[in-house]
Scaffold this active site. Sequence first.
Site, PDB file in Angstrom:
ATOM      1  CD  GLU A   1     149.709 -55.993 -12.701  1.00 28.26           C
ATOM      2  OE1 GLU A   1     148.734 -55.879 -13.471  1.00 28.26           O
ATOM      3  OE2 GLU A   1     150.713 -55.262 -12.786  1.00 28.26           O
TER       4      GLU A   1
ATOM      5  NE  ARG B   1     159.478 -46.101  -2.420  1.00 31.33           N
ATOM      6  CZ  ARG B   1     159.956 -45.059  -1.762  1.00 31.33           C
ATOM      7  NH1 ARG B   1     159.372 -44.660  -0.662  1.00 31.33           N
ATOM      8  NH2 ARG B   1     161.006 -44.394  -2.199  1.00 31.33           N
TER       9      ARG B   1
END
Lengths: 315, 279
Positions: free
Chosen positions: A56, A165
């Site tokens: 990342e 989510r």
Amino acid sequence: MAEKIATRAAYGKALLELAKENDNIVVIDADLCACTKTDLFAAEFPERYLNLGIAESNMVGVAAGLATCGKVAVANSFAMFSAGRAFEQIRNSVAYPNLNVKIIGTHAGLSVGKDGATHQCLEDIGLLRTVPNMTVICPADAVETYQAFRAAVEHEGPVYLRLGRLAVETVNDTEDYRFELGKGILKKPGSDVTIVTTGLMLQEALAAREELLADGIEARIVHIPTIKPLDEEIIVQAAKETGLIITAEEHNILGGLGSAVAEVLAEKCPVPMRRIGTNDVFGKSGEPHELMAEYGLNKDNIVKVVREEYAKKTA
Amino acid sequence: MDNTTRTELRKKAINTRITALNMVNRAQSGHIGGSFSVADILTVLYHKVMNVDPQNPRWVGRDRLVMSKGHCTPALYAVLAQRGFFPEAELATFRETTSRLSGHAEMNVPGVDMSTGSLGQGLSAACGMALAGKLDNADYYVYSIHGDGELQEGMIWEAAMTAAKYQLDNLVAIIDDNKLQLDGPTAEVMPLYSLEDKFTAFGWHVITCDGHDLEALDAALMEAKGVKGKPVAIIAETVKGKGVSFMENNVHWHGNVPSAEEYEKALLELQAQLQEVEG
């Protein structure tokens, strides 16, 4: 009830749609495209899609380099890893040179559920709102996500978009709904208390308001999709007109929306307030709704807190 | 390289060291050792190899440079001013409160393509620029410069994988391999072992050369342009503090400032080299 949609899913659709209009959008992912919902974009625009593997920090650095060449670089991962692991890269390679990079953090907060504490980022709003040049957005539902992402792309500069989510109820599907960067939304009127929300706590606050009406308590709902820059005016006005502020967020009470609101109130209009969020603890594995209940991030706890604080106000 | 070019480049490289020395001396802070080791690399890049336009520093078709060892601004800013990106007189304001020439490289300075200073981040940004070049079918090259100590940052190797995956043959990473870092020799602080083996294993084309031989650097950079389908790493073997006898290979000069006496002595050495080149 309308179909429940996760904000990440709404984002994936918005991304695809905007990419058709804007050739400069380049999407970067770190081995999570099926989860961050960039897979829709990847299938349609493979040449503008970069999967950089589980790395990342590098993803954010590459985004910065792309942005220096005029690209709108959209970097995606779970909030824990985009905002968390790559924090210093965001600060030094993106925000300091004020580059046009959009950082997407999906799977933020407790509602990640069974993956547990290592994946439940409850610190990202606090981390990124302290970085100069950064804009921080946390939408509540599909409609808000769609408009917020469009605004994020239209805004020249770094943006952090916090997404969830979990599939959530759509509550902003009204004719007059308009997302404006840096503007809070007066979602419901009320003069007894104000509940200030961000993200999916808006839905919980709206449900709490209904229950509180039965007690004769009329709660104003002020929704804050843009945590930075913060709409101070709508908060100060609510403080003046209702005299009691309750904040509700799926984030640590330290550093997030509650802190941002407290800062404004302390300096501009001190009134009693209380923060609902996780109380400086880590999450854990579990069913999202059970976790939200256990940590006090639901309608029932908002009702309880409002009742307690309203009783003090009227005592 | 013809004699005139060689002489001109040598003069420029020595002048860069003199300017860097003056900047650090005046500011009483800054990084001399790494600026001296990278001076020849920057000289060949900006005065011979790179396609840039100082009158139009953000020209989209330009070659780009990411000074990933962002603390070596005394050399970078000296070369950029020498190349005409901004007035050389401005160098006297280095590290001052009101100056745009701060301690580490910043994009608000004309000619600086990426803000750097936090080690390990520049190769990723360079990959981003090279990827943008590929997407746009542009023919520019992206150069990045790293210290050998900087390669201890894991992010460098994340970026190295990225460059190989996307076959970024428009990217050239130059390692200023001076073997020293702030706390001592890299071999003691955290050994890097063979950089050639490492970059080769990561899918790069590797060229090793003397980082103070202007012709060798030029030849390496020309060779790099001919490589297709792979990113190129140039391991430039250098000497920290190069050019001043008592600073060479001495870790003390990573970030320390010379005394008045040391400054005079260093300046005299560099001026003598300049006279020798000028004949």
